[in-house]
Write a protein that holds these residues in place. Sequence first.
Motif, mmCIF file in Angstrom:
data_model
loop_
_atom_site.group_PDB
_atom_site.id
_atom_site.type_symbol
_atom_site.label_atom_id
_atom_site.label_comp_id
_atom_site.label_asym_id
_atom_site.label_seq_id
_atom_site.Cartn_x
_atom_site.Cartn_y
_atom_site.Cartn_z
ATOM 1 N N ALA A 1 21.006 27.784 33.631
ATOM 2 C CA ALA A 1 20.557 26.935 34.740
ATOM 3 C C ALA A 1 21.428 27.191 35.955
ATOM 4 C CB ALA A 1 20.624 25.453 34.350
ATOM 5 N N ALA A 2 20.851 27.005 37.128
ATOM 6 C CA ALA A 2 21.606 27.183 38.365
ATOM 7 C C ALA A 2 22.750 26.177 38.427
ATOM 8 C CB ALA A 2 20.690 27.026 39.567
ATOM 9 N N LEU A 3 23.839 26.586 39.032
ATOM 10 C CA LEU A 3 25.005 25.734 39.192
ATOM 11 C C LEU A 3 25.155 25.405 40.674
ATOM 12 C CD1 LEU A 3 27.581 24.458 37.981
ATOM 13 C CD2 LEU A 3 28.736 26.637 38.397
ATOM 14 N N THR A 4 25.030 24.130 41.013
ATOM 15 C CA THR A 4 25.135 23.690 42.399
ATOM 16 C C THR A 4 26.381 22.834 42.550
ATOM 17 O OG1 THR A 4 22.745 23.718 42.696
ATOM 18 C CG2 THR A 4 24.034 22.431 44.276
ATOM 19 N N GLY A 5 27.289 23.279 43.357
ATOM 20 C CA GLY A 5 28.558 22.587 43.519
ATOM 21 C C GLY A 5 29.514 22.993 42.415
ATOM 22 N N TRP A 6 30.686 23.477 42.761
ATOM 23 C CA TRP A 6 31.619 23.937 41.739
ATOM 24 C C TRP A 6 33.035 23.869 42.256
ATOM 25 C CZ3 TRP A 6 34.121 28.023 43.943
ATOM 26 C CH2 TRP A 6 33.416 28.781 44.899
ATOM 27 N N THR A 7 33.970 23.835 41.333
ATOM 28 C CA THR A 7 35.393 23.923 41.654
ATOM 29 C C THR A 7 36.028 24.943 40.724
ATOM 30 O OG1 THR A 7 35.518 21.609 42.367
ATOM 31 C CG2 THR A 7 37.588 22.697 41.790
ATOM 32 N N LEU A 8 36.601 25.989 41.308
ATOM 33 C CA LEU A 8 37.306 27.015 40.551
ATOM 34 C C LEU A 8 38.803 26.716 40.640
ATOM 35 C CD1 LEU A 8 37.001 29.904 39.148
ATOM 36 C CD2 LEU A 8 37.716 30.806 41.382
ATOM 37 N N ALA A 9 39.502 26.825 39.505
ATOM 38 C CA ALA A 9 40.939 26.559 39.501
ATOM 39 C C ALA A 9 41.668 27.675 38.758
ATOM 40 C CB ALA A 9 41.231 25.216 38.847
ATOM 41 N N PHE A 10 42.857 28.013 39.254
ATOM 42 C CA PHE A 10 43.692 29.013 38.612
ATOM 43 C C PHE A 10 45.128 28.836 39.090
ATOM 44 C CE2 PHE A 10 41.897 30.874 42.444
ATOM 45 C CZ PHE A 10 42.980 31.475 43.068
ATOM 46 N N ASP A 11 46.054 29.551 38.445
ATOM 47 C CA ASP A 11 47.472 29.437 38.780
ATOM 48 C C ASP A 11 48.055 30.794 39.143
ATOM 49 O OD1 ASP A 11 47.987 26.635 38.310
ATOM 50 O OD2 ASP A 11 47.707 27.042 36.183
ATOM 51 N N PHE A 12 48.749 30.840 40.281
ATOM 52 C CA PHE A 12 49.602 31.974 40.602
ATOM 53 C C PHE A 12 50.977 31.713 39.983
ATOM 54 C CE2 PHE A 12 46.931 32.921 44.541
ATOM 55 C CZ PHE A 12 46.430 34.109 44.019
ATOM 56 N N THR A 13 51.588 32.731 39.425
ATOM 57 C CA THR A 13 52.850 32.532 38.702
ATOM 58 C C THR A 13 54.049 33.205 39.354
ATOM 59 O OG1 THR A 13 52.370 34.463 37.315
ATOM 60 C CG2 THR A 13 51.652 32.305 36.500
ATOM 61 N N ALA A 14 53.843 33.885 40.472
ATOM 62 C CA ALA A 14 54.947 34.630 41.094
ATOM 63 C C ALA A 14 55.134 34.255 42.561
ATOM 64 C CB ALA A 14 54.716 36.130 40.955
ATOM 65 N N GLY A 15 54.775 33.026 42.916
ATOM 66 C CA GLY A 15 55.000 32.552 44.272
ATOM 67 C C GLY A 15 53.956 32.968 45.286
ATOM 68 N N GLN A 16 52.810 33.530 44.832
ATOM 69 C CA GLN A 16 51.776 33.909 45.789
ATOM 70 C C GLN A 16 51.183 32.662 46.447
ATOM 71 O OE1 GLN A 16 51.745 34.762 42.404
ATOM 72 N NE2 GLN A 16 50.592 36.677 42.103
ATOM 73 N N ALA A 17 50.680 32.839 47.656
ATOM 74 C CA ALA A 17 50.068 31.725 48.383
ATOM 75 C C ALA A 17 48.863 32.230 49.168
ATOM 76 C CB ALA A 17 51.069 31.085 49.340
ATOM 77 N N VAL A 18 47.774 31.477 49.103
ATOM 78 C CA VAL A 18 46.564 31.812 49.855
ATOM 79 C C VAL A 18 46.740 31.336 51.290
ATOM 80 C CG1 VAL A 18 44.081 31.421 50.065
ATOM 81 C CG2 VAL A 18 45.119 31.650 47.799
ATOM 82 N N THR A 19 46.521 32.224 52.247
ATOM 83 C CA THR A 19 46.654 31.860 53.658
ATOM 84 C C THR A 19 45.318 31.849 54.397
ATOM 85 O OG1 THR A 19 47.091 34.176 54.266
ATOM 86 C CG2 THR A 19 48.991 32.776 53.759
ATOM 87 N N GLN A 20 44.330 32.551 53.867
ATOM 88 C CA GLN A 20 43.020 32.606 54.511
ATOM 89 C C GLN A 20 41.988 32.899 53.429
ATOM 90 O OE1 GLN A 20 42.846 35.485 57.661
ATOM 91 N NE2 GLN A 20 40.647 35.321 57.939
ATOM 92 N N MET A 21 40.788 32.316 53.564
ATOM 93 C CA MET A 21 39.756 32.548 52.550
ATOM 94 C C MET A 21 38.380 32.531 53.193
ATOM 95 S SD MET A 21 39.094 30.492 48.929
ATOM 96 C CE MET A 21 40.461 31.338 48.118
ATOM 97 N N TRP A 22 37.461 33.346 52.661
ATOM 98 C CA TRP A 22 36.061 33.328 53.065
ATOM 99 C C TRP A 22 35.205 33.245 51.791
ATOM 100 C CZ3 TRP A 22 39.653 37.034 53.854
ATOM 101 C CH2 TRP A 22 39.525 38.244 53.157
ATOM 102 N N GLY A 23 34.107 32.518 51.914
ATOM 103 C CA GLY A 23 33.253 32.279 50.746
ATOM 104 C C GLY A 23 33.664 31.056 49.954
ATOM 105 N N GLY A 24 34.773 30.434 50.321
ATOM 106 C CA GLY A 24 35.255 29.250 49.629
ATOM 107 C C GLY A 24 36.304 28.541 50.468
ATOM 108 N N THR A 25 36.641 27.317 50.053
ATOM 109 C CA THR A 25 37.660 26.519 50.736
ATOM 110 C C THR A 25 38.809 26.291 49.766
ATOM 111 O OG1 THR A 25 35.984 25.401 52.081
ATOM 112 C CG2 THR A 25 38.148 24.348 51.907
ATOM 113 N N PRO A 26 40.008 26.809 50.075
ATOM 114 C CA PRO A 26 41.113 26.704 49.124
ATOM 115 C C PRO A 26 41.952 25.444 49.334
ATOM 116 C CG PRO A 26 41.772 28.104 50.930
ATOM 117 C CD PRO A 26 40.363 27.644 51.240
ATOM 118 N N ALA A 27 42.591 25.011 48.266
ATOM 119 C CA ALA A 27 43.640 23.995 48.325
ATOM 120 C C ALA A 27 44.705 24.426 47.333
ATOM 121 C CB ALA A 27 43.097 22.615 47.968
ATOM 122 N N GLN A 28 45.966 24.397 47.735
ATOM 123 C CA GLN A 28 47.028 24.895 46.867
ATOM 124 C C GLN A 28 48.174 23.909 46.827
ATOM 125 O OE1 GLN A 28 48.098 28.980 47.511
ATOM 126 N NE2 GLN A 28 49.786 28.951 46.043
#
Length: 519
Positions: free
Chosen positions: A442-469
């Motif tokens: 079935a189609a999925l409408t609305g989603w939240t993807l979650a994952f962990d960076f383990t070496a101090g990486q940080a997202v500074t810009q994103m397209w196709g999604g809205t990040p929160a860290q």
Amino acid sequence: MASSRHRLVPVVIAALLSLATGGPAMGSSPEDGTRSTEAGTHAATAGCGKTPALRDGTHTIQSGGGQRSFILDIPDRYDNTHPHRLVFGFHWWGATADDVATGRTVERGTWAYYGLQRLAGDSTIFVAPQGIDNAWANSGGQDVTFVDDMIAMIEQDLCIETTQRFALGFSYGGSMSHALACARPDVFRAVAAYGAPGQVSGCSGGTRPVAYFGAHGIRDSVAGIASGRSLRDRFVRNNGCTAQSPPEPAQGSLTHITTAYSGCRDGYPVVWAAFDEGHIAAPQDGAAGDSGSRTWLPGETWNFFTQFGDGTDPGDDQAPTVPGTPAVSAVTATSATLNWAVSSDNVGVTGYDVVRVSGGAETTVASSATNRVTVTGLSPATAYTFAVYARDAAGNRSARSATVTVTTEETTAGSCGVGYRVVNDWGGGFQGEIVIRNTGTAALTGWTLAFDFTAGQAVTQMWGGTPAQSGGTVSVTPVDWTRTIPAGGSVTVGFIGTRGGTNPAPAAFTLNGETCALA
């Protein structure tokens, strides 16, 4: 709300916290003779029965050897024979009294006085004080003295119920509200502190009980949630409440959980609202950022303040009628939509509170100005029981509606897959790509993807999604064009990040709480 208007600068906060730990800002002592009538004693102020000289607008006053200012908002149908509530709204660092009085940084009018004015009807007089240098350092207790002087001026001219004084604020304004709870426990009936960065306004005294409402984002990177918990726990102790670790929502859930402490002294409750967001003052369920019209926080704060009675619209002690039994629709593994027949009221219904019922306990899970709400952050294949209350502008609350029980859908194992790759890499930075696949039927409408960076990486810009860290934990929610992932389809999210000496890929990904296969 634009970040430049209400977010604290971390360096400044660190400095302020350092000052706070070195010694609290002081307030005038309880014996100095300037204190107002005790909050526990009913009394009509000198302004009752008088034709007031004060009017709406900005006023100046001499306080602590200098000139200070505040904005006053008097109800349109002010009755000088009826004692009114008095609510002080303190601005955040770098903001102004006008920002609080108008609500313009979130939604003009709707969010005036943190959204409380629209709920108050003619029951309440509001005050927006202006801090020195747009802050509330309270050096030498000067801001507490300023509040004393405003109260004396206002109550000499207007009819105030002296057991119904309240204070609230966000960020620095939340710390100032906490300082008043410490220094003026016999003046203020209750306070509310949102996203407060510790005792940066001091805590002179701080050993007596005051009804206390705290709210804080679990992903607050400016004034970490630990600071809010610490301020809360002072009044958990003072109020004799049973110590506990209240539940807090999962990151990425975009929900809130409100907990009323048990065991508190009669008349001195403590309530804690944790929400899945950052350093913001008008959080909403199911979406990121501030919203003046959708935020649940004003309703819960107003319910907390108005439980102490009085200050209501003249003659309005009539509660709204009971809302209809909630009907359930759009049930997913993590959410359900409820709607119900509206309530009626002699003055007007201002909103509804949806509660989860478990045994004899209730937990507020959503507030809405309309008769429809989507409850999010639920667990798959789990039964939940919900009910609804209606409330009016005078703070009257209806009886609880009949309950409805809903069981969320099961998740299908292996219904998502995630591919992750580094597209480009350079010294200290990299470009990454995440492909999210819907392997379900079935189609999925609305989603939240979650994952962990383990070496101090940080997202500074994103397209196709809205990040929160927060730390190494990253959550991503869709933008309009990636909101729906068809069955068997995929969406791609790209981002720019910073890194240290190594750049390992995340070991696991979850989509709406379900672990995805790695592609």
